[in-house]
Design a protein around this motif. Structure first.
Motif, PDB file in Angstrom:
ATOM      1  N   TYR A  24     -27.088 -13.516  11.527  1.00 50.25           N
ATOM      2  CA  TYR A  24     -26.435 -12.215  11.412  1.00 50.25           C
ATOM      3  C   TYR A  24     -24.993 -12.390  10.941  1.00 50.25           C
ATOM      4  N   GLY A  25     -24.281 -13.355  11.531  1.00 47.05           N
ATOM      5  CA  GLY A  25     -22.918 -13.640  11.106  1.00 47.05           C
ATOM      6  C   GLY A  25     -22.853 -14.123   9.671  1.00 47.05           C
ATOM      7  N   MET A  26     -23.864 -14.880   9.242  1.00 49.51           N
ATOM      8  CA  MET A  26     -23.896 -15.347   7.866  1.00 49.51           C
ATOM      9  C   MET A  26     -24.028 -14.184   6.894  1.00 49.51           C
ATOM     10  N   MET A  27     -24.919 -13.225   7.191  1.00 47.10           N
ATOM     11  CA  MET A  27     -25.064 -12.055   6.334  1.00 47.10           C
ATOM     12  C   MET A  27     -23.768 -11.254   6.275  1.00 47.10           C
ATOM     13  N   LEU A  28     -23.121 -11.108   7.433  1.00 45.45           N
ATOM     14  CA  LEU A  28     -21.858 -10.378   7.490  1.00 45.45           C
ATOM     15  C   LEU A  28     -20.786 -11.110   6.682  1.00 45.45           C
ATOM     16  N   GLY A  29     -20.736 -12.433   6.836  1.00 46.30           N
ATOM     17  CA  GLY A  29     -19.728 -13.212   6.136  1.00 46.30           C
ATOM     18  C   GLY A  29     -19.954 -13.273   4.639  1.00 46.30           C
ATOM     19  N   VAL A  30     -21.193 -13.490   4.224  1.00 44.04           N
ATOM     20  CA  VAL A  30     -21.511 -13.557   2.797  1.00 44.04           C
ATOM     21  C   VAL A  30     -21.184 -12.224   2.123  1.00 44.04           C
ATOM     22  N   GLY A  31     -21.648 -11.128   2.734  1.00 40.06           N
ATOM     23  CA  GLY A  31     -21.410  -9.818   2.144  1.00 40.06           C
ATOM     24  C   GLY A  31     -19.933  -9.473   2.090  1.00 40.06           C
ATOM     25  N   TYR A  32     -19.219  -9.729   3.186  1.00 45.15           N
ATOM     26  CA  TYR A  32     -17.807  -9.364   3.239  1.00 45.15           C
ATOM     27  C   TYR A  32     -16.970 -10.223   2.301  1.00 45.15           C
ATOM     28  N   ALA A  33     -17.208 -11.534   2.305  1.00 43.11           N
ATOM     29  CA  ALA A  33     -16.417 -12.425   1.447  1.00 43.11           C
ATOM     30  C   ALA A  33     -16.582 -12.040  -0.017  1.00 43.11           C
ATOM     31  N   GLY A  34     -17.824 -11.824  -0.438  1.00 44.37           N
ATOM     32  CA  GLY A  34     -18.054 -11.437  -1.827  1.00 44.37           C
ATOM     33  C   GLY A  34     -17.520 -10.048  -2.125  1.00 44.37           C
ATOM     34  N   GLY A  35     -17.744  -9.116  -1.199  1.00 42.25           N
ATOM     35  CA  GLY A  35     -17.346  -7.737  -1.424  1.00 42.25           C
ATOM     36  C   GLY A  35     -15.846  -7.556  -1.463  1.00 42.25           C
ATOM     37  N   VAL A  36     -15.118  -8.150  -0.514  1.00 40.89           N
ATOM     38  CA  VAL A  36     -13.673  -7.925  -0.456  1.00 40.89           C
ATOM     39  C   VAL A  36     -12.972  -8.597  -1.632  1.00 40.89           C
ATOM     40  N   TRP A  37     -13.461  -9.760  -2.054  1.00 39.06           N
ATOM     41  CA  TRP A  37     -12.845 -10.406  -3.220  1.00 39.06           C
ATOM     42  C   TRP A  37     -13.136  -9.612  -4.491  1.00 39.06           C
ATOM     43  N   LEU A  38     -14.401  -9.229  -4.699  1.00 31.11           N
ATOM     44  CA  LEU A  38     -14.767  -8.526  -5.934  1.00 31.11           C
ATOM     45  C   LEU A  38     -14.097  -7.153  -6.008  1.00 31.11           C
ATOM     46  N   GLN A  39     -14.087  -6.417  -4.903  1.00 27.60           N
ATOM     47  CA  GLN A  39     -13.439  -5.110  -4.931  1.00 27.60           C
ATOM     48  C   GLN A  39     -11.933  -5.253  -5.161  1.00 27.60           C
ATOM     49  N   GLY A  40     -11.325  -6.284  -4.579  1.00 28.87           N
ATOM     50  CA  GLY A  40      -9.903  -6.524  -4.820  1.00 28.87           C
ATOM     51  C   GLY A  40      -9.635  -6.866  -6.269  1.00 28.87           C
ATOM     52  N   ALA A  41     -10.486  -7.729  -6.857  1.00 28.67           N
ATOM     53  CA  ALA A  41     -10.291  -8.118  -8.253  1.00 28.67           C
ATOM     54  C   ALA A  41     -10.458  -6.924  -9.186  1.00 28.67           C
ATOM     55  N   LEU A  42     -11.492  -6.121  -8.956  1.00 30.24           N
ATOM     56  CA  LEU A  42     -11.714  -4.946  -9.793  1.00 30.24           C
ATOM     57  C   LEU A  42     -10.608  -3.906  -9.592  1.00 30.24           C
ATOM     58  N   ALA A  43     -10.082  -3.811  -8.372  1.00 29.08           N
ATOM     59  CA  ALA A  43      -9.016  -2.843  -8.103  1.00 29.08           C
ATOM     60  C   ALA A  43      -7.774  -3.140  -8.925  1.00 29.08           C
ATOM     61  N   ASP A  44      -7.492  -4.425  -9.192  1.00 31.46           N
ATOM     62  CA  ASP A  44      -6.345  -4.777 -10.023  1.00 31.46           C
ATOM     63  C   ASP A  44      -6.522  -4.306 -11.460  1.00 31.46           C
ATOM     64  N   ARG A  45      -7.765  -4.104 -11.870  1.00 33.82           N
ATOM     65  CA  ARG A  45      -8.041  -3.787 -13.266  1.00 33.82           C
ATOM     66  C   ARG A  45      -8.317  -2.304 -13.516  1.00 33.82           C
ATOM     67  N   VAL A  46      -9.008  -1.649 -12.582  1.00 30.94           N
ATOM     68  CA  VAL A  46      -9.378  -0.246 -12.828  1.00 30.94           C
ATOM     69  C   VAL A  46      -8.913   0.703 -11.735  1.00 30.94           C
ATOM     70  N   GLY A  47      -8.194   0.206 -10.744  1.00 29.61           N
ATOM     71  CA  GLY A  47      -7.650   1.077  -9.715  1.00 29.61           C
ATOM     72  C   GLY A  47      -8.344   0.935  -8.374  1.00 29.61           C
ATOM     73  N   VAL A  48      -7.540   0.961  -7.304  1.00 28.51           N
ATOM     74  CA  VAL A  48      -8.067   0.757  -5.951  1.00 28.51           C
ATOM     75  C   VAL A  48      -9.038   1.867  -5.561  1.00 28.51           C
ATOM     76  N   ARG A  49      -8.624   3.105  -5.738  1.00 26.26           N
ATOM     77  CA  ARG A  49      -9.451   4.224  -5.285  1.00 26.26           C
ATOM     78  C   ARG A  49     -10.798   4.258  -5.988  1.00 26.26           C
ATOM     79  N   PHE A  50     -10.784   4.087  -7.310  1.00 29.85           N
ATOM     80  CA  PHE A  50     -12.030   4.208  -8.076  1.00 29.85           C
ATOM     81  C   PHE A  50     -13.059   3.168  -7.635  1.00 29.85           C
ATOM     82  N   VAL A  51     -12.623   1.924  -7.501  1.00 32.93           N
ATOM     83  CA  VAL A  51     -13.554   0.838  -7.156  1.00 32.93           C
ATOM     84  C   VAL A  51     -14.116   1.013  -5.754  1.00 32.93           C
TER      85      VAL A  51
END
Length: 433
Positions: A356-383
């Motif tokens: 369960y922790g692995m699923m939480l960690g995998v999803g969060y690590a990938g999600g928070v990095w990708l959303q942060g990276a996309l936010a720098d390019r197209v905006g925080v709110r939109f992403v």
């Protein structure tokens, strides 16, 4: 406090167990320190780099070790005395916190140093978290487990309320070094609490399996038990699409509302208020609606609430929205975690918790990095709002295509003895959703 005196307050029943009170109190003090460190480092990285991707990457590094180490942590936790195992893991975290503190006091703190220590902290946490979950299941009877899980979420979020408020004050008066120093001291509360926990009369026999076969056995159960499998997939999606709101709070406060530590503290604290309030209400809600139906509603509502938070026009509107988001997020994960623990045999609880922790960690690590990276390019709110609405679309699609999928989570089949037959549960159940 006798358990009978708490029966009318179903959310608090776990407080009737002495060992749980010790563990809960020690964890609360430690989490206050952890949230002081989290806010201080989040503001530090965002201010120094000015990039959402960097803040997201640091947050991701804490959870990245879960990709590999979670199953190992679960298997190890089932092989050793969980109190001793947790104490060793806590000492590792004390050392890492002390290194950060020394770097800050000597003026040598840097973003690369924060990244490395965040990763190592993630390793230590990943290896010990399954043991903590299994220890709680060991010292609390199954009928009070949902109360214990909810109260653990409450103490975590009380730390989220108190820690950032203290951190904002300490940062304003003493600087980041003192916030990190307080976090280092806070770990001592965990060691004291573990020393006061008595051996449980229902403690399971320690696993004698080899490490790899033990990991495989836990993974096989997670794959074959339809209820656990469904919860694992749900956790992964929630973590990837919704949970990044936690790591990106400094970005939202600084980049969108053009404020600093005080605004970040306000949003983090507001989330904690929502989560603690929900924890106090979960017991009565479970009794009234049932665990399955309550979880259905939480999963349906969390996406729209996350979108509402990200599109809030003002800081105060965002603070109100994150109260609701914090409540739904805590309720969702508490429901997921409880179902996993109840469906797993006692000798496999730590391994299921680790997955369960692995699923939480995998999803969060990938999600928070990708959303942060996309936010720098197209905006925080939109992403971020788009990800929240994508989650809602996935939930509605599942409801249309698999209307009875959540039936697999309704009746817990866990806590069976090693030789006892496990009922077969499929996705073709007899309920709604």
């Amino acid at each position: 406090m006798p358990a009978l005196r708490l029966t009318r307050f179903s959310s608090l029943r776990a407080f009737g167990h002495r060992d749980f009170v010790h563990v809960w109190s020690g964890a609360l003090v430690s989490n206050i320190g952890t949230w002081m460190e989290t806010l201080a480092l989040g503001v530090y990285v965002t201010t120094v780099t000015g990039r959402a991707e960097a803040t997201g990457a640091i947050a991701a590094l804490t959870f990245l070790p879960a990709v590999v180490l979670s199953p190992v942590g679960g298997a190890l936790a089932d092989r050793f005395d969980r109190r001793v195992y947790l104490a060793v893991g806590t000492l590792m975290q004390v050392l890492l916190a002390a290194i950060l503190t020394v770097l800050a006091f000597t003026g040598r703190l840097s973003v690369p140093a924060v990244a490395v220590i965040s990763f190592l902290n993630g390793c230590a946490g990943t290896l010990t978290n399954p043991a903590f979950s299994a220890l709680v299941s060991e010292i609390v009877p199954s009928e009070d487990l949902h109360s214990a899980v909810s109260l653990n979420s409450a103490q975590f979020n009380l730390g989220r309320i108190i820690g950032p408020a203290l951190a904002a004050g300490v940062l304003a008066t003493g600087g980041i070094a003192w916030a990190l120093f307080v976090n280092t001291l806070s770990f001592l509360a965990v060691l004291v609490a573990l020393s006061r926990v008595r051996a449980s009369s229902k403690a399971s026999v320690l696993s004698r399996e080899e490490l790899w076969p033990g990991i495989v056995r836990g993974a096989r159960l997670a794959r074959e038990d339809a209820g656990i499998f469904l919860i694992m997939m749900g956790t992964l999606i929630v973590a990837a699409l919704v949970a990044p709101f936690i790591g990106l709070v400094p970005v939202f406060a600084i980049r969108v509302f053009h404020q600093g530590a005080a605004a970040t503290s306000l949003l983090v604290t507001a989330q904690g208020v929502g989560a603690v309030t929900a924890a106090m209400m979960l017991g009565p809600l479970v009794e009234r609606l049932g665990r399955k139906r309550l979880l259905e509603w939480c999963v349906l509502l969390i996406g729209p609430m996350a979108a509402l938070y990200w599109m809030a026009p003002t800081l105060h509107a965002a603070a109100l929205a994150i109260v609701g988001l914090g409540a739904l997020y805590m309720s969702t994960l508490a429901g997921f975690n409880t179902i996993c623990q109840l469906r797993a045999p006692r000798e496999l609880q730590a391994r299921i918790s680790s997955l369960y922790g692995m699923m939480l960690g995998v999803g969060y690590a990938g999600g928070v990095w990708l959303q942060g990276a996309l936010a720098d390019r197209v905006g925080v709110r939109f992403v971020t709002a788009s990800c929240a609405l994508l989650f809602l679309a996935l939930v509605l699609t599942m409801r249309l295509l698999l209307p009875r999928a959540f039936d697999a989570t309704e009746a817990p089949t866990g806590h069976l003895s090693p030789g006892e037959a496990r009922p077969s549960v499929g996705l073709e159940g007899h309920g709604d959703f």
